[in-house]
Design a protein around this motif. Structure first.
Motif, PDB file in Angstrom:
ATOM      1  N   ALA A 177       0.842  -1.187   0.000  1.00  0.00           N
ATOM      2  CA  ALA A 177       0.000   0.000   0.000  1.00  0.00           C
ATOM      3  C   ALA A 177       0.884   1.246   0.000  1.00  0.00           C
ATOM      4  O   ALA A 177       1.858   1.333   0.723  1.00  0.00           O
ATOM      5  CB  ALA A 177      -0.911  -0.006   1.217  1.00  0.00           C
ATOM      6  N   ASP A 204      -2.976   0.341  -7.140  1.00  0.00           N
ATOM      7  CA  ASP A 204      -3.351   1.207  -6.030  1.00  0.00           C
ATOM      8  C   ASP A 204      -2.638   2.547  -6.153  1.00  0.00           C
ATOM      9  O   ASP A 204      -1.446   2.607  -6.431  1.00  0.00           O
ATOM     10  CB  ASP A 204      -2.991   0.572  -4.690  1.00  0.00           C
ATOM     11  N   SER A 213      -4.082   4.574  -0.168  1.00  0.00           N
ATOM     12  CA  SER A 213      -4.716   3.702   0.808  1.00  0.00           C
ATOM     13  C   SER A 213      -4.602   4.343   2.187  1.00  0.00           C
ATOM     14  O   SER A 213      -3.556   4.906   2.522  1.00  0.00           O
ATOM     15  CB  SER A 213      -4.029   2.331   0.811  1.00  0.00           C
ATOM     16  N   ARG A 233      -9.307   2.436  -0.176  1.00  0.00           N
ATOM     17  CA  ARG A 233      -8.299   2.408  -1.240  1.00  0.00           C
ATOM     18  C   ARG A 233      -8.801   3.111  -2.488  1.00  0.00           C
ATOM     19  O   ARG A 233      -9.987   3.087  -2.789  1.00  0.00           O
ATOM     20  CB  ARG A 233      -7.951   0.971  -1.598  1.00  0.00           C
ATOM     21  N   LYS A 291      -7.891   2.983  -6.542  1.00  0.00           N
ATOM     22  CA  LYS A 291      -7.186   2.224  -7.572  1.00  0.00           C
ATOM     23  C   LYS A 291      -7.362   2.942  -8.906  1.00  0.00           C
ATOM     24  O   LYS A 291      -8.435   3.461  -9.198  1.00  0.00           O
ATOM     25  CB  LYS A 291      -7.780   0.812  -7.644  1.00  0.00           C
TER      26      LYS A 291
END
Length: 164
Positions: free
Chosen positions: A23, A106, A109, A120, A122
């Protein structure tokens, strides 16, 4: 039976932990906060710049529970999964080394609970329609979450520079 259930639970927890080091620790700048009730619950609005796409900024809004709400309802360490996202071109677009796979990558996050729940963002590149798609969703340990929001940044007709 109990051993099998415990093993499945442990396996699920381990699988959820695997993506955590991946992340991205991106900085989100809080740009707004709206009080929604007398118990201190707020809607927080943050700006997040895409690290691989210069000239694109996403604004994420999410609910943050206040102290009185936490005291009265319990569940001290968790905020709701709800989120909203809007991404726009905020300058000349320069695209770096982005993932062009269907599952994207990603961009941002942040934790939404003390244990394994995160919000999150994306990015998915839709090459056929020359569009960047940004998906905000919750990632939860148990049963995931169907709460999501999507925003797009069309590249058609925009001068876009690709970094090599």
């Amino acid at each position: 039976m109990l051993k099998t259930t415990a093993l499945k639970t442990a396996r699920r927890a381990l699988l959820c932990l695997l993506p955590l080091p991946l992340a991205l620790p991106l900085h989100a700048e809080q740009v707004g906060e709206v009080g929604v009730d007398w118990v201190g619950n707020d809607i927080v609005i943050e700006a997040v710049a895409d690290p691989e796409v210069e000239g694109v900024t996403c604004h994420i809004a999410y609910f943050e529970r206040g102290l009185i709400d936490r005291l009265s309802k319990g569940n001290w360490f968790e905020d709701p999964s709800n989120a909203s996202i809007a991404c726009r071109q905020t300058g000349p677009i320069t695209i770096g080394d982005i993932d062009r796979d269907e599952d994207g990558e990603d961009v941002f996050s942040t934790s939404r609970s003390i244990i394994l729940k995160s919000l999150r963002v994306k990015r998915i590149y839709d090459e056929g329609n020359q569009t960047l798609i940004y998906l905000a969703h919750a990632a939860e340990l148990a049963d995931g979450s169907a709460k999501l929001a999507v925003s797009t940044v069309p590249l058609y007709g925009t001068e876009v520079t690709w970094k090599d």
